[in-house]
Design a protein around this motif. Structure first.
Motif, PDB file in Angstrom:
ATOM      1  N   THR A 148       6.586  62.988   7.707  1.00 36.67           N
ATOM      2  CA  THR A 148       5.941  61.656   7.299  1.00 36.67           C
ATOM      3  C   THR A 148       7.079  60.876   6.642  1.00 36.67           C
ATOM      4  O   THR A 148       8.008  61.553   5.996  1.00 36.67           O
ATOM      5  CB  THR A 148       4.882  62.038   6.560  1.00 36.67           C
ATOM      6  OG1 THR A 148       3.846  62.818   7.123  1.00 36.67           O
ATOM      7  CG2 THR A 148       4.171  60.746   5.844  1.00 36.67           C
ATOM      8  N   GLY A 167      -1.373  60.214  12.723  1.00 34.29           N
ATOM      9  CA  GLY A 167      -2.682  59.300  12.425  1.00 34.29           C
ATOM     10  C   GLY A 167      -2.580  58.071  12.997  1.00 34.29           C
ATOM     11  O   GLY A 167      -3.497  57.141  12.555  1.00 34.29           O
ATOM     12  N   GLU A 205      -8.420  56.931   5.864  1.00 36.32           N
ATOM     13  CA  GLU A 205      -9.207  58.368   5.871  1.00 36.32           C
ATOM     14  C   GLU A 205      -9.122  58.643   7.318  1.00 36.32           C
ATOM     15  O   GLU A 205      -9.039  59.902   7.603  1.00 36.32           O
ATOM     16  CB  GLU A 205     -10.629  57.796   5.359  1.00 36.32           C
ATOM     17  CG  GLU A 205     -10.813  57.835   3.845  1.00 36.32           C
ATOM     18  CD  GLU A 205     -10.370  56.493   3.366  1.00 36.32           C
ATOM     19  OE1 GLU A 205     -10.375  55.354   4.240  1.00 36.32           O
ATOM     20  OE2 GLU A 205     -10.036  56.045   2.492  1.00 36.32           O
ATOM     21  N   ARG A 258      -5.896  59.941   8.204  1.00 36.33           N
ATOM     22  CA  ARG A 258      -5.628  61.432   7.673  1.00 36.33           C
ATOM     23  C   ARG A 258      -6.310  62.535   8.262  1.00 36.33           C
ATOM     24  O   ARG A 258      -5.942  63.606   8.759  1.00 36.33           O
ATOM     25  CB  ARG A 258      -5.940  61.355   6.320  1.00 36.33           C
ATOM     26  CG  ARG A 258      -5.470  62.679   5.547  1.00 36.33           C
ATOM     27  CD  ARG A 258      -5.586  62.376   3.833  1.00 36.33           C
ATOM     28  NE  ARG A 258      -6.725  61.447   3.794  1.00 36.33           N
ATOM     29  CZ  ARG A 258      -6.462  60.545   3.111  1.00 36.33           C
ATOM     30  NH1 ARG A 258      -5.441  59.852   2.874  1.00 36.33           N
ATOM     31  NH2 ARG A 258      -7.400  59.724   2.593  1.00 36.33           N
ATOM     32  N   GLU A 289      -4.849  65.659  10.668  1.00 38.50           N
ATOM     33  CA  GLU A 289      -5.098  66.896  10.192  1.00 38.50           C
ATOM     34  C   GLU A 289      -5.500  67.786  11.306  1.00 38.50           C
ATOM     35  O   GLU A 289      -5.320  68.929  11.660  1.00 38.50           O
ATOM     36  CB  GLU A 289      -5.924  67.144   8.988  1.00 38.50           C
ATOM     37  CG  GLU A 289      -5.553  66.652   7.753  1.00 38.50           C
ATOM     38  CD  GLU A 289      -6.483  66.428   6.699  1.00 38.50           C
ATOM     39  OE1 GLU A 289      -7.860  66.756   7.047  1.00 38.50           O
ATOM     40  OE2 GLU A 289      -6.287  66.328   5.409  1.00 38.50           O
TER      41      GLU A 289
END
Length: 376
Positions: A185, A300, A345, A348, A352
């Protein structure tokens, strides 16, 4: 991260240009897999082609032994001759496992077996479907696939569809072990964005070598049809050999305002380009298991991918695909995606999910299971 203990041995990787930071999906795969296997206690040697590797003599990188060997600088001969030389090198040094990557280098599997080596082959995709190969090269690649599947001690495929096809075609067991994703990142814009005149969320990104099956020309054509304002299209990737296709991509890019050709990028610069993009697009006609797409998802990013089997296997939502080669549909999809940016959101959650499915530590464990089966 705790790693399971295992009976580890010596593995030699062969069939790639080399590591580290060398352009190509197989090269990226071997670089990260070798690092993770080293953490599990395996002793890894990577044989590469001297002209691509930073070190021109034997060296060690992150605990991995690097062996640069000569190969001819000709596209039609480079891989085959280098693999032949690499098999002879392995026969002298006697690793516990010789791991050959891709179906072209698998032409040498029978020779390796005759020399008494235990061989694992990874099928990275149907390379004979690539547009750059002529009829003779395609026949040799299909022969390499057959010899690799029939004569290897262990077999891996990076896509489930490839594994099933090989089992049906050759009647042999093939382990499905996918490519992985590693996320670096980079929240700041960093040097790469400054160098290319970019800002966060201001550009569409694609990352791939400049070869016909990656179809950067479709994406440039689609981008030219958009009224994107200050948006840019960033094309990351280069070509080992100057070809008519690579020249065509550069010529098209020069004629369309807002298209930026960065050449091959790696490390923190590539991480910055991924993490700050507004949208990632993969328009290719051929993939094994698309690492660049996985890395975009791991960052993402909203994505668009052509509806070929390898991309469909990633399991994206229907609106994340477009019909291969349909430039109008691609342009419309880009326009729609840019108008509906993802929330933090959602980004993310997507990152994940991908990391849990395609984390390299678990992929290294699954590869080690194949090694242990071969050794016992």
């Amino acid at each position: 991260m705790a790693y399971a203990t295992s009976r580890a041995g010596r593995v030699t990787m062969l069939g790639l240009r080399g590591i580290p930071n060398i352009q190509g999906g197989v090269e990226r795969h071997v670089e990260i897999l070798s690092r993770e296997l080293t953490r599990l206690g395996w002793h890894i040697t990577v044989i590469g082609r001297r002209q691509y590797m930073r070190e021109k003599s034997k060296a060690t990188w992150n605990g991995i032994a690097l062996v640069p060997l000569w190969s001819p600088r000709r596209m039609a001969l480079e891989a085959a001759v280098h693999t032949f030389v690499g098999v002879l090198y392995a026969a002298v040094h006697r690793p516990d496992v010789l791991h050959i990557h891709a179906i072209g280098p698998s032409l040498m599997v029978p020779l390796a077996r005759l020399l008494g080596l235990k061989v694992v082959v990874t099928h990275h995709g149907f390379d004979y479907d690539r547009q750059k190969w002529g009829p003779l090269a395609k026949r040799l690649l299909k022969l390499g696939e057959a010899l690799g599947m029939k004569f290897a001690n262990g077999r891996i495929a990076v896509a489930g569809g490839v594994a099933r096809a090989m089992e049906e075609r050759y009647g042999v067991p093939v382990n499905f072990v996918p490519n992985g994703v590693e996320i670096h990142t980079a929240e700041s814009t960093g040097n790469a964005l400054d160098r290319f005149g970019l800002s966060g969320q201001s550009y569409v990104l694609t990352v791939a070598r400049l070869v016909p099956e990656k179809r950067q020309t479709d994406l440039i054509d689609a981008f030219a049809r958009l009224n994107t304002g200050d948006r840019k299209l960033v094309v990351v990737g280069g070509s080992e050999f100057e070809t008519p296709y690579s020249r065509q991509v550069k010529e098209m890019a020069g004629k369309v305002p807002g298209v930026i050709m960065t050449g091959f990028q790696t490390g923190s610069d590539l991480a910055a380009l991924f993490s700050n993009a507004a949208l990632f697009v993969l328009p290719s006609s051929h993939e094994g298991m698309p690492i660049a797409l996985l890395e975009a998802l791991g960052n993402g990013l909203p994505v668009l991918a052509s509806d070929i089997p390898a991309n469909l296997e990633v399991g994206l939502a229907a609106e994340d695909y477009f019909p291969l080669g349909d430039v109008e549909a691609l342009a419309a999809a880009i326009r729609r995606k840019l108008a509906e940016p993802s929330s933090p959101e959602e980004k993310r959650r997507k990152a994940e999910q991908i990391e849990s499915q395609y984390g390299w530590p678990s992929i290294a464990e699954r590869t080690a299971v194949v090694y242990r089966a071969v050794l016992t």
